[in-house]
Design an enzyme around this catalytic site. Structure first.
Site, short mmCIF file in Angstrom:
data_model
loop_
_atom_site.label_atom_id
_atom_site.label_comp_id
_atom_site.label_asym_id
_atom_site.label_seq_id
_atom_site.Cartn_x
_atom_site.Cartn_y
_atom_site.Cartn_z
CG HIS A 125 -1.86 1.12 1.31
ND1 HIS A 125 -1.54 2.30 1.93
CD2 HIS A 125 -3.12 1.26 0.85
CE1 HIS A 125 -2.58 3.12 1.85
NE2 HIS A 125 -3.54 2.51 1.19
CG ASP A 183 -4.96 11.12 -5.53
OD1 ASP A 183 -5.31 10.04 -6.01
OD2 ASP A 183 -4.29 11.21 -4.48
CG MET A 184 -9.23 9.55 -10.34
SD MET A 184 -10.40 9.30 -11.68
CE MET A 184 -10.58 7.52 -11.63
CB ALA A 185 -10.51 5.63 -5.72
CE LYS A 235 -18.82 7.19 -19.53
NZ LYS A 235 -19.17 8.63 -19.61
#
Length: 276
Positions: A125, A183-185, A235
């Site tokens: 992680h 910054d994305m999940a 998506k």
């Protein structure tokens, strides 16, 4: 009838940083690496990303105590002469340490060739992906970071966890102006935020997750037994799969349901990353 208010103690972020670094040094993490991890975790909290902040420290420590994450890994970098793409073997080190060294190599390659790409295997992680693109931005470069993570997300239309919440971060410098940091999940919400809510026995918003039977839920404990949902339906599912291929299949790391979880202390996670 008066209600006694619980007292609280406040610490500055500098004190927290020192505390985290000191704890890591006590479990044999080298000084430079301890400072890097502390900086990443504390900055995440300062940016409001509590799910990826100091709350992650206990599981990092336990994994090192159990011997499945190394405090002093032998991190290696393989790059053929004249090649702008290289591979880092993290030797099961702390993901933040491995990822930071990998992005440094990518920056050096970009200095030489105009672009640099570094894949990573045998990592763990690595905290918020934005931490790494900020390193590129600080050197006047566009940075991209992605990785794969354990399967905690249902694919679009599915009822069981199969995909990771595999993130993407991009940083773009803007000279005298603040940089663009994205910054994305690939999930509607970072899985860490569900963990955060479950630890506090708090509900979660509708649409974030489903329970173990595939039913929508606002119960964070039930969501922990079920899985988070992808953003944008098909998506988010597609992007998760693509980032898994780039981070795991391309690098030789684990991928899909083969990735170890943080709380499985019987084996290394073998997470993969990609930095450009």
């Amino acid at each position: 009838m008066s209600v006694e208010k619980k007292s609280e103690t406040r610490f500055s972020h500098k004190e927290i940083h020192q505390w985290v670094a000191d704890i890591l040094r006590k479990v044999d993490v080298p000084d430079e690496d301890a400072i890097e991890v502390a900086e990443c975790l504390v900055k995440a909290d300062l940016q409001g990303i509590d799910s990826h902040g100091v709350t992650r420290l206990p599981v990092y420590l336990k994994r090192m105590r159990e011997g499945v994450t190394k405090a002093r890994p032998d991190i290696t970098f393989d790059c053929a002469p004249g090649n702008a793409m290289g591979l880092v073997d993290g030797d099961n080190g702390l993901g933040i340490v491995v990822g930071s060294k990998a992005m440094s190599h990518a920056i050096c390659l970009a200095d030489k060739f105009g672009i640099g790409g570094v894949g990573v295997k045998n990592s763990h992680h690595f905290g918020p992906a934005g931490h790494y693109v900020r390193k590129a931005v600080s050197q006047g470069k566009i940075g991209l970071a992605t990785c794969n993570v354990p399967s905690v997300m249902a694919p679009f239309g599915g009822g069981k966890a199969f995909l990771g919440t595999n993130p993407l971060a991009v940083g773009i410098p803007a000279k005298k102006y603040p940089p663009l940091i994205f910054d994305m999940a690939t999930s509607i919400v970072a899985h860490g935020k569900i963990i955060w809510a479950a630890q506090r026995k708090e509900p979660i918003p509708a649409g974030w997750a489903i329970d173990e039977n595939g039913n929508p839920t606002t119960d964070s404990a039930a969501a922990m037994k079920g899985c988070v949902l992808p953003f944008g339906g098909p998506k988010g599912s597609a992007l998760s799969l693509i980032f898994d291929i780039l981070s795991g299949v391309l690098t030789g790391a684990a991928y899909g349901k083969n990735i170890g979880t943080q709380v499985d202390f019987s084996r290394a996670q073998n997470i993969g990353h990609l930095f450009i």
